[in-house]
Design an enzyme around this catalytic site. Structure first.
Site, PDB file in Angstrom:
ATOM      1  N   GLN A  15       0.863  -1.225  -0.023  1.00 39.87           N
ATOM      2  CA  GLN A  15       0.063   0.019   0.034  1.00 39.87           C
ATOM      3  C   GLN A  15       0.866   1.196  -0.060  1.00 39.87           C
ATOM      4  OE1 GLN A  15      -3.797   0.276   0.033  1.00 39.87           O
ATOM      5  NE2 GLN A  15      -2.826   2.331  -0.516  1.00 39.87           N
TER       6      GLN A  15
ATOM      7  N   ASP B 170      -6.458   6.207   8.317  1.00 40.42           N
ATOM      8  CA  ASP B 170      -6.904   4.923   8.046  1.00 40.42           C
ATOM      9  C   ASP B 170      -8.011   4.724   9.200  1.00 40.42           C
ATOM     10  OD1 ASP B 170      -6.846   2.160   7.354  1.00 40.42           O
ATOM     11  OD2 ASP B 170      -5.177   1.521   8.222  1.00 40.42           O
TER      12      ASP B 170
ATOM     13  N   CYS C 130      -5.702   4.637   2.580  1.00 41.95           N
ATOM     14  CA  CYS C 130      -5.755   3.031   1.930  1.00 41.95           C
ATOM     15  C   CYS C 130      -7.058   2.708   1.325  1.00 41.95           C
ATOM     16  CB  CYS C 130      -4.896   2.466   2.732  1.00 41.95           C
ATOM     17  SG  CYS C 130      -5.392   1.735   4.369  1.00 41.95           S
TER      18      CYS C 130
ATOM     19  N   ARG D 262      -2.231   0.819  -6.915  1.00 40.61           N
ATOM     20  CA  ARG D 262      -1.982  -0.561  -6.316  1.00 40.61           C
ATOM     21  C   ARG D 262      -1.670  -1.321  -7.671  1.00 40.61           C
ATOM     22  NH1 ARG D 262      -3.898  -1.651  -1.190  1.00 40.61           N
ATOM     23  NH2 ARG D 262      -2.376  -3.743  -1.691  1.00 40.61           N
TER      24      ARG D 262
END
Ligand code: CP
Ligand code: NVA
Length: 303
Positions: free
Chosen positions: A133, A222, A262, A290
């Site tokens: 990530q 996150d 993410c 990604r």
């Protein structure tokens, strides 16, 4: 000699730069409709002991686009769920496949798998870190700012697996990183010590999100309860009050600042909908990247 990618610092700084450059080329080539079947005839096993959307699909599509094939195993649908040791699983998968991606809980389980596997093993997230990530995140920052140097990176929220990979990136690449985490949720001390021991970059941990956001070019956050921590969600929501990425917090950042997440995100918890759905959040570009960094990584390790 096979090479694993369990942590960002399994690559050198020069290799990370080369990988990001290669990912950029692969992205442009893909947009132009050109394919590079450099992994024709090769297969990738993907062991997912936790849920995934982005990691699973981007590795699977990445293998396809490189001319190879990917096969995914989860706990329930394989003998892993019935207790077959991870090392035995690794030995068997290594007889069929040319590489293994693993997403699991304890980092030691990914290490056990890697030790037993005769083929390269890639960490698709453990409780400890999420290096794939952060490769995509670095690529995204490069796209936005043209360079990583001279930027101020802020992490707001849990000192979790993502925070550890950012800390590792700071030590490897010499980033200026400040993390704002509530007491009890700071990143592991050994991760900070290891990154500081490189002598590169600057890592600060504070309990003050406003201090971390001040002048930052990149604000990352996150979820407050990661996979496996669902039972702690209520206690964590209380502990993380004041650590949401809101428009007020974002206003303290540099005028050029962007927000990373993410994903998956919880709008109204760690980030407001207003920020996540604004044009300062580059999360869709980040998620797309990604695919490109995974293809570059697969070329490097399996090619
Ligand atoms: N960011 C990320 O790893 O997403 P998934 O859990 O969907 O793979
Ligand atoms: N910290 C999160 C990241 C998900 C991609 C988790 O481990 O669940």
């Amino acid at each position: 000699m096979k090479r694993d990618f369990l942590s960002l610092d399994d690559l050198s700084a020069a290799e990370v730069s080369a990988l990001l450059a290669r990912a950029k080329i692969l992205k442009a080539e893909r947009a132009a409709g050109r394919r590079h079947p450099v992994l024709a005839g090769k297969s990738l096993a993907m062991v997912f002991e936790k849920a995934s959307t982005r990691t699973r699909v981007s590795f699977e599509v990445g293998m396809f686009e490189l001319g190879g094939h990917a096969v995914c195993l989860d706990r329930e649908g394989s003998q892993i769920g019935r207790g077959e040791p991870i090392a035995d699983t690794a030995r068997v998968l290594g007889r069929y496949c040319h590489g293994i991606v693993v997403r699991t809980f304890a980092h030691s389980r990914a290490e056990d798998l890697a030790r037993a596997a005769p083929v390269p093993v890639i960490n698709g997230l453990t409780d400890r870190c999420h290096p794939c990530q952060v490769l995509a995140d670095l690529m995204t920052v490069n796209e936005v700012f043209g360079d990583l140097s001279g930027l101020r990176f802020a992490w707001i929220g849990d000192g979790n697996n993502m925070a550890v990979s950012w800390i590792c990136a700071a030590g490897l690449l010499g980033l200026d990183l400040i993390l704002a985490c509530p007491p009890g949720y700071r990143p592991p001390a050994d991760a900070i010590a290891a990154a500081r021991a490189t002598g590169r970059g600057r890592i600060e941990v504070t309990g003050d999100p406003a201090r971390a956001a001040a002048g930052a070019h990149v604000l990352s956050t996150d979820v407050w309860a990661s996979m496996g921590q669902e039972d702690e969600a209520t206690a964590r929501a209380a502990a993380f009050a004041g650590f949401a990425v809101t428009s007020e917090l974002f206003a303290r950042a540099d005028p050029s600042a962007v927000v990373l997440h993410c994903l998956p995100a919880h709008r109204g918890e760690e980030i407001t909908a207003e920020v996540l759905d604004s044009d300062r959040a580059v999360v869709w570009q980040q998620a797309e990247n990604r695919l490109h960094v995974h293809k570059a990584l697969l070329e490097l390790l399996l090619g």
